[in-house]
Design an enzyme around this catalytic site. Structure first.
Site, PDB file in Angstrom:
ATOM      1  N   ASP A 268      12.191  25.685 -16.436  1.00 34.13           N
ATOM      2  CA  ASP A 268      13.020  26.670 -15.746  1.00 34.13           C
ATOM      3  C   ASP A 268      13.860  26.032 -14.641  1.00 34.13           C
ATOM      4  OD1 ASP A 268      12.756  29.002 -17.077  1.00 34.13           O
ATOM      5  OD2 ASP A 268      11.533  30.040 -15.601  1.00 34.13           O
ATOM      6  N   ASP A 327      -0.116  23.710 -15.699  1.00 33.98           N
ATOM      7  CA  ASP A 327       1.003  23.607 -14.764  1.00 33.98           C
ATOM      8  C   ASP A 327       1.507  22.173 -14.715  1.00 33.98           C
ATOM      9  OD1 ASP A 327       1.001  26.263 -14.227  1.00 33.98           O
ATOM     10  OD2 ASP A 327       0.028  26.121 -12.273  1.00 33.98           O
ATOM     11  N   ASP A 329       1.704  19.835 -12.555  1.00 34.80           N
ATOM     12  CA  ASP A 329       0.986  18.751 -11.879  1.00 34.80           C
ATOM     13  C   ASP A 329      -0.407  18.528 -12.455  1.00 34.80           C
ATOM     14  OD1 ASP A 329       0.436  21.341 -10.805  1.00 34.80           O
ATOM     15  OD2 ASP A 329      -0.681  20.400  -9.169  1.00 34.80           O
ATOM     16  N   ASP A 421      -1.501  35.524 -13.650  1.00 31.12           N
ATOM     17  CA  ASP A 421      -2.765  35.052 -14.207  1.00 31.12           C
ATOM     18  C   ASP A 421      -3.885  36.055 -13.956  1.00 31.12           C
ATOM     19  OD1 ASP A 421      -2.636  34.636 -11.510  1.00 31.12           O
ATOM     20  OD2 ASP A 421      -3.013  32.492 -11.579  1.00 31.12           O
TER      21      ASP A 421
END
Length: 695
Positions: A268, A327, A329, A421
């Site tokens: 994104d 994610d 990281d 989530d």
């Protein structure tokens, strides 16, 4: 051991001559030389020992004096540095920017705290004058109001009137609010104690989810992976320049049949240079035979939830049974899927398998160490206990595997909150799906290293649940789950752990406690201030034993963060301006030593292979050359680290320090030290002196 020489006569003869020292060599190697003195010799070693003890005592005193001088020098140097920082950042405003609080609730909270501070400063001056004149009417529990004949002048009369007014009207209200917060504090402490006992029981009985062997093993030698289910892996990211390469590299090395896995890089990013870098990385792994694709949304709505929702709408998703989410990281180990997906085998009601987070930069600074304490307790205790005994917990948004059917039955990803989530987890729980938490399966990631990034993250994590609670409450009440599950969702999951905790932390320790110093008729017991908080902090630190030296800083910092959490909770509950604000957490792109060695090995192999640009498509080559040209001709901006001034934290720091001065008049020792150190902690945080400053 014995000797054949008779020493008695010779010894008596030498005694008459005043005594002579004799040295006897011992054959036993465990003994050294022994000196035998005359009968009068016991007095001589005593004098020698006395001299030796005196010298040792002198050296001990000198050593302790040196340590004390070192401590005083360290304390003086720290105090001088703090005063210099206050002068530099508050007075001259050098290298700092003011916090930009756009929400009306944040501005209102700051004005309320500022008003309380101004009022307490006025009261402090008032009390100092009264104390200097000897008007001590609050030294004991029996408040004494002087008679009219005892009043000395109009100022004394005003002070006596103020004492009577605060004792009759203000103190009862403060005491009632204090008692209410203390009850909430005890309930929340009891809940945390029960969770810890549940964790001890799990450890004692060695309870954990298990599966036998490899449930997907095939006897067909020609197609060994035919029994493995189809798994979709998603990596949502947005402007993740620092970490995109390590996350894509780790996911592409997952140990799973290549024809049974598809990796989606959901980018994104609004920075074209970052888009080209990610495309280049995807193309590189595609050339190595990894089934990986790159997706970029033209219309970027709904933040992460909108990104995941868009990816799940692809036609090819129907061919897959499970989806793993990481994610940008997060760096999973190659065996991640083989440790998580088998739990779905022969368990049709299982909707989610969640793994634990592990932090590569937990020892980077004090802020990361304190975050590690919180998150270790969250995963080791909260997630594990709820997953084992209730089969429900809040999905952590990453490092988890979902059954795609469970996502579809629950309505898919919704963009209505910033905690998508938790939203999907609650809706899946209401539809009867069960969750499993694996404490032994860990995925390394990063925690924010700057206070600014951590503060924004915590604001999102505490405003979103309250917004979700307001939206989900009717669905929870009308759902078909049992009464006990409804009670757990409403009373424990949302109210106690998401609403009550930040409310009483801020109200009790940041507002009521300072006020009781100026209204001493309303008392706060010492066990509320000292004993129970230290005990609860001890329980919080248990899952991370290496953090025990930081138990006091952890307690003080958690009270400091209650301001941000309280502000976020109110914003989410009443849907104020900042409740739907999503800011990507800044990352440093750190890797562990193992990851660095693996990266070096991959780079070495890549150098031995054909260069990527020779085998790339025309469009990829064009984009890569365009990126290189842009990097050559675009001047690099000068990065300057800036600190921020946080007004609410600073105002509360001065409020608590003012209250600590007022506590000296009442001779309240524990209250003084708590207010003093808590005020200093607020001051350090308000001046942005904790954590790293991200450019």
């Amino acid at each position: 051991m014995s000797y054949g020489v008779d020493m008695s006569k010779w010894w008596a003869k030498e005694t008459k001559n005043g005594g002579t020292s004799v040295i006897v060599k011992m054959e036993n190697p465990n003994y050294s030389l022994v000196e035998i003195e005359s009968p009068y010799s016991p007095l001589r070693p005593l004098d020698k020992d006395r001299g030796k003890n005196a010298k040792q005592f002198t050296w001990v005193l000198m050593l302790r004096a040196h340590r004390a001088a070192g401590c005083l020098a360290w304390f003086g140097n720290g105090l001088w540095s703090l005063l210099g920082t206050i002068k530099k950042r508050l007075i001259f405003r050098q290298g700092v920017t003011m916090e930009n609080d756009k929400s009306s609730k944040g501005k209102l909270l700051f004005r309320v705290i500022l008003g309380v501070l101004i009022t307490t400063l006025a009261f402090l001056c008032f009390e100092l004058v009264a104390h200097y004149n000897g008007w001590h009417y609050f030294q004991n529990h029996n408040l004494y109001i002087p008679q009219s004949v005892e009043i000395e002048g109009w100022f004394h009369e005003v002070y006596v009137g103020w004492v009577g007014f605060r004792a009759g009207f203000i103190a009862p209200w403060i005491q009632s609010l204090s008692n209410f917060c203390v009850v909430l504090f005890l309930i929340q402490s009891l809940d945390r104690l029960v969770l810890c006992l549940g964790c001890f029981w799990i450890k004692l009985r060695k309870i954990k989810p298990r599966f036998e062997g490899d449930p997907f093993e095939s006897n067909d030698a020609e197609i060994p992976g035919c029994n493995y289910p189809m798994v979709l892996v998603q990596i949502p990211m947005c402007n993740e320049r620092e970490v995109y390469e390590t996350s894509i590299s780790a996911v592409c090395q997952l140990d799973w049949p290549k024809d049974r896995i598809l990796i989606q890089v959901l980018d994104d990013s609004d920075d074209e240079s970052i888009q080209w870098l990610i495309k280049n990385e995807v193309s590189k792994w595609n050339q190595k035979g990894v089934n990986i694709i790159y997706r970029h949304r033209v219309v970027r709505t709904g933040y992460k939830a909108g990104n995941l929702k868009s990816a799940m709408n692809c036609d090819y998703v129907k061919d897959y049974e499970f989806v793993a989410i990481f994610d940008a990281d997060f760096q999973p180990n190659p065996d991640f899927l083989k440790l998580t997906v088998p739990h779905f085998k022969d368990n049709p009601n299982l909707g989610l398998v969640q793994a634990r987070w592990s932090f590569v930069n937990k020892d980077e600074n004090l802020l990361t160490r304190l975050q590690n304490v919180n998150l270790c307790f969250h995963f080791e205790v909260e997630q594990q206990v709820n997953g084992m005994f209730l089969n429900f917990f809040g999905f952590n948004g990453t490092a988890g595997v979902w059954r795609i059917k469970a996502l579809e039955d629950s309505g898919g990803w919704l963009e209505r909150t910033t905690v998508e989530d938790m939203d999907i987890a609650v809706r899946a729980h209401l539809n009867g799906w069960k969750f499993i938490y694996l404490n032994d399966v860990r995925v390394i990631c990063e925690v924010p290293e700057s206070y600014e990034a951590y503060r924004k993250q915590q604001h999102r994590w505490h405003s979103g649940p309250m917004q979700l609670f307001r939206l989900c409450l009717p669905a929870i009440i009308t759902s078909k789950i049992s009464f006990w599950k409804k009670s757990n969702l409403i009373l424990l999951f949302f109210l106690l752990r998401k609403l009550i905790l930040p409310f009483y932390s801020f109200t009790l320790f940041c507002i009521i406690l300072p006020l009781t110093m100026f209204v001493p008729e309303a008392e706060l017991p010492i066990w509320v201030i000292c004993y129970i908080p230290i005990f609860m902090s001890f329980l919080n630190v248990l899952p991370s034993p290496g953090s025990f030296p930081f138990i006091v800083p952890y307690l003080l910092f958690e009270n400091t963060m209650s301001v941000t959490k309280f502000n976020a909770m109110i914003s989410g509950l009443f849907q104020l301006g900042s409740s739907y604000e999503w800011i990507v957490t800044k990352k440093a792109g750190r890797s562990s030593e193992t990851d660095l060695f693996a990266l070096e090995e991959r780079e070495t192999k890549a150098m031995a292979q054909t260069q990527l640009t020779r085998g790339a498509s025309d469009s990829g080559l064009f984009e890569l050359n365009k990126l290189k040209e842009q990097q050559e001709y675009t001047p690099k901006p000068v990065k300057k680290k800036m600190n921020k001034i946080y007004r609410k934290e600073l105002t509360l720091a001065f409020l608590l320090l003012t209250a600590s001065l007022r506590s000296l008049l009442s001779a309240q020792g524990v209250h003084f030290y708590f207010l003093l150190f808590q005020g200093i902690t607020f001051l350090l945080v308000g001046l942005d002196l904790i954590g790293e400053q991200m450019s």
